[in-house]
Design a protein around this motif. Structure first.
Motif, PDB file in Angstrom:
ATOM      1  N   ILE A 154       0.842  -1.213   0.000  1.00 43.90           N
ATOM      2  CA  ILE A 154       0.000   0.000   0.000  1.00 43.90           C
ATOM      3  C   ILE A 154       0.872   1.257   0.000  1.00 43.90           C
ATOM      4  O   ILE A 154       0.609   2.214  -0.736  1.00 43.90           O
ATOM      5  N   VAL A 155       1.913   1.243   0.819  1.00 47.97           N
ATOM      6  CA  VAL A 155       2.816   2.404   0.877  1.00 47.97           C
ATOM      7  C   VAL A 155       3.499   2.630  -0.469  1.00 47.97           C
ATOM      8  O   VAL A 155       3.621   3.768  -0.939  1.00 47.97           O
ATOM      9  N   LEU A 156       3.928   1.545  -1.116  1.00 52.06           N
ATOM     10  CA  LEU A 156       4.557   1.669  -2.433  1.00 52.06           C
ATOM     11  C   LEU A 156       3.593   2.252  -3.461  1.00 52.06           C
ATOM     12  O   LEU A 156       3.966   3.115  -4.268  1.00 52.06           O
ATOM     13  N   LEU A 157       2.348   1.772  -3.440  1.00 49.94           N
ATOM     14  CA  LEU A 157       1.347   2.288  -4.375  1.00 49.94           C
ATOM     15  C   LEU A 157       1.096   3.773  -4.146  1.00 49.94           C
ATOM     16  O   LEU A 157       0.985   4.560  -5.099  1.00 49.94           O
ATOM     17  N   VAL A 158       1.000   4.166  -2.870  1.00 54.74           N
ATOM     18  CA  VAL A 158       0.807   5.585  -2.553  1.00 54.74           C
ATOM     19  C   VAL A 158       2.016   6.392  -2.999  1.00 54.74           C
ATOM     20  O   VAL A 158       1.881   7.498  -3.560  1.00 54.74           O
ATOM     21  N   ALA A 159       3.216   5.840  -2.789  1.00 56.14           N
ATOM     22  CA  ALA A 159       4.441   6.539  -3.186  1.00 56.14           C
ATOM     23  C   ALA A 159       4.485   6.753  -4.696  1.00 56.14           C
ATOM     24  O   ALA A 159       4.755   7.861  -5.179  1.00 56.14           O
ATOM     25  N   PHE A 160       4.215   5.690  -5.446  1.00 58.36           N
ATOM     26  CA  PHE A 160       4.235   5.816  -6.906  1.00 58.36           C
ATOM     27  C   PHE A 160       3.120   6.731  -7.402  1.00 58.36           C
ATOM     28  O   PHE A 160       3.297   7.458  -8.388  1.00 58.36           O
ATOM     29  N   GLY A 161       1.959   6.695  -6.714  1.00 56.38           N
ATOM     30  CA  GLY A 161       0.876   7.608  -7.085  1.00 56.38           C
ATOM     31  C   GLY A 161       1.267   9.060  -6.871  1.00 56.38           C
ATOM     32  O   GLY A 161       1.009   9.922  -7.728  1.00 56.38           O
ATOM     33  N   ALA A 162       1.905   9.322  -5.733  1.00 52.08           N
ATOM     34  CA  ALA A 162       2.334  10.693  -5.437  1.00 52.08           C
ATOM     35  C   ALA A 162       3.414  11.154  -6.410  1.00 52.08           C
ATOM     36  O   ALA A 162       3.386  12.286  -6.918  1.00 52.08           O
ATOM     37  N   ILE A 163       4.364  10.272  -6.701  1.00 53.88           N
ATOM     38  CA  ILE A 163       5.435  10.617  -7.646  1.00 53.88           C
ATOM     39  C   ILE A 163       4.873  10.821  -9.051  1.00 53.88           C
ATOM     40  O   ILE A 163       5.287  11.747  -9.773  1.00 53.88           O
ATOM     41  N   PHE A 164       3.937   9.963  -9.446  1.00 51.64           N
ATOM     42  CA  PHE A 164       3.294  10.110 -10.750  1.00 51.64           C
ATOM     43  C   PHE A 164       2.616  11.476 -10.862  1.00 51.64           C
ATOM     44  O   PHE A 164       2.770  12.189 -11.867  1.00 51.64           O
ATOM     45  N   PHE A 165       1.860  11.853  -9.836  1.00 51.10           N
ATOM     46  CA  PHE A 165       1.161  13.151  -9.852  1.00 51.10           C
ATOM     47  C   PHE A 165       2.153  14.312  -9.925  1.00 51.10           C
ATOM     48  O   PHE A 165       1.968  15.258 -10.699  1.00 51.10           O
ATOM     49  N   MET A 166       3.214  14.225  -9.142  1.00 60.50           N
ATOM     50  CA  MET A 166       4.176  15.319  -9.117  1.00 60.50           C
ATOM     51  C   MET A 166       4.947  15.433 -10.437  1.00 60.50           C
ATOM     52  O   MET A 166       5.146  16.532 -10.962  1.00 60.50           O
ATOM     53  N   LEU A 167       5.362  14.292 -10.994  1.00 60.56           N
ATOM     54  CA  LEU A 167       6.110  14.326 -12.252  1.00 60.56           C
ATOM     55  C   LEU A 167       5.223  14.700 -13.439  1.00 60.56           C
ATOM     56  O   LEU A 167       5.697  15.303 -14.404  1.00 60.56           O
ATOM     57  N   LYS A 168       3.954  14.332 -13.354  1.00 58.75           N
ATOM     58  CA  LYS A 168       3.045  14.577 -14.477  1.00 58.75           C
ATOM     59  C   LYS A 168       2.483  15.992 -14.465  1.00 58.75           C
ATOM     60  O   LYS A 168       2.277  16.596 -15.538  1.00 58.75           O
ATOM     61  N   PHE A 169       2.213  16.564 -13.303  1.00 60.10           N
ATOM     62  CA  PHE A 169       1.511  17.840 -13.232  1.00 60.10           C
ATOM     63  C   PHE A 169       2.317  18.946 -12.538  1.00 60.10           C
ATOM     64  O   PHE A 169       2.377  20.066 -13.033  1.00 60.10           O
TER      65      PHE A 169
END
Length: 383
Positions: A154-169
């Protein structure tokens, strides 16, 4: 202890009185369900309950017909009620309990032979109790592994989600601001901007590749070459490989203990365990061990040729063969491996949680520092 005659059963007709269907199950029952995806057999939780109830009722002196009727009536789902109805009717028509469960196609060969041996040896209640314990331990092992891995996942998924949002937007917005002001950017900021651009260009290709590889693995998972390679990879994985190995060794030892204590011949026990362990290195080794034992070679010597069996296990089996106590030693080994798995999974779970939190914090911190560092430089130059 009451004995049960399994050779003759009263030919009574089916009782048409059934309990009203219940469409909803409690939250407690849901949380205690064993995970079963696309499985043709009963899941482990239902099997554990089935064998436990059979053992309790048989020990209490209840006849087999009444026992199966009680189990059938308590079922909520129509499919399961129909399954137990077929078992009951087969037994009433003179079929043994082992043959009745085999005819349903929902039980493994291991369970069929175990119950058959229990019937023939007059130790049916003991075998049923051992089967219930076996599935209970199997469920516990699964839950230990799931509990140890669920939080980090769960922590990894949240981490990748946060990184995805930051890198994308977020990062592209800052990049536009930096371009307007001009000037040379810090190295870390340039690096993050490059990663963001590459991520925007190739993110979908990466997702499709991961999806394609996952589908390929799913289609190939039952083939020997894939099972061999995946097992080798798992065994070589630090920490987790050792835990997985012990889980299957515990299952192997517990199965051998159950069959040998039920007076099953060693060769037949090896054949049955090979069919139910579900781990390629053990399955493959037992296929060769079986032929070696048939030629008169000691079990310990045959097992020692394969690295999946550790030296302690081999040494204890060798001693057990010399003193004719294989069932006792396998039982002790199964308990030891189970205790070690419980300890190691709980330890890993407690260590991984803070590590993952620190990892997530560092990633987010690096991105934020990379974005705000040029702003600090601009404010300093204006000041």
């Amino acid at each position: 202890m009451a004995t049960i005659n399994l050779s003759k059963y009263p030919l009574n007709k089916k009782n048409n009185v059934e309990k009203k269907k219940i469409d909803e199950t409690s939250i407690f029952d849901f949380l205690n369900k064993d995970i079963s995806i696309f499985g043709s057999q009963l899941n482990d939780k239902k099997k554990e309950r089935f064998y436990s109830e059979l053992n309790i009722l048989f020990t209490a002196g209840v006849d087999i017909k009444t026992t199966l009727e009680l189990i059938e009536e308590e079922q909520v789902k129509k499919v399961e009620k129909e399954l137990y109805r077929k078992i009951r009717e087969s037994v009433i028509n003179g079929v043994s309990l082992s043959e009745a469960i085999k005819l349903t196609g929902k039980f493994s060969t291991y369970e069929y032979y175990s119950i058959m041996i229990g019937e023939e040896s007059g130790r049916l209640t003991t075998v049923l109790d051992e089967l219930a314990v076996f599935f209970s331990k199997k469920i516990k092992q699964k839950r230990l592994v799931l509990n140890a891995l669920s939080y980090p996942t769960i922590v990894l998924l949240v981490a990748f989600g946060a990184i995805f949002f930051m890198l994308k937007f977020i990062v592209p917005m800052f990049a536009d601001v930096f371009l307007r002001f001009g000037g040379d950017l810090p190295y870390i900021t340039k690096l993050i901007i490059k990663i963001s651009k590459a991520f925007s260009l190739y993110a979908w290709y990466f997702i499709f590749c991961v999806l394609g590889i996952s589908i390929f693995f799913f289609l190939q998972k039952q083939k020997d070459w894939f099972r061999r390679l995946s097992a080798d990879f798992i065994m070589k994985t630090p920490i987790f490989g050792n835990i997985i190995q012990k889980i299957y060794l515990a299952r192997f030892c517990h199965s051998m203990n159950l069959l040998i204590s039920a007076k099953t011949p060693l060769l037949q026990a090896i054949q049955l365990v090979k069919k139910m362990v579900g781990f390629y290195p053990i399955e493959y080794s037992l296929g060769i061990v079986e032929s070696n034992v048939l030629k008169g070679e000691p079990l310990s010597l045959s097992l020692s040729r394969y690295p999946v069996y550790n030296k302690r296990l081999i040494a204890l089996i060798k001693v057990a063969e010399e003193v004719n106590q294989l069932d006792l030693v396998f039982g002790k080994l199964a308990k030891q491996y189970t205790d070690e798995v419980e300890h190691q999974t709980s330890l890993i779970g407690s260590l991984i949680e803070p590590i993952m939190i620190i990892f997530l914090g560092l990633l987010v911190t690096i991105i934020l520092v990379a974005m705000y560092l040029p702003l600090f430089q601009l404010s300093t130059s204006f000041g």
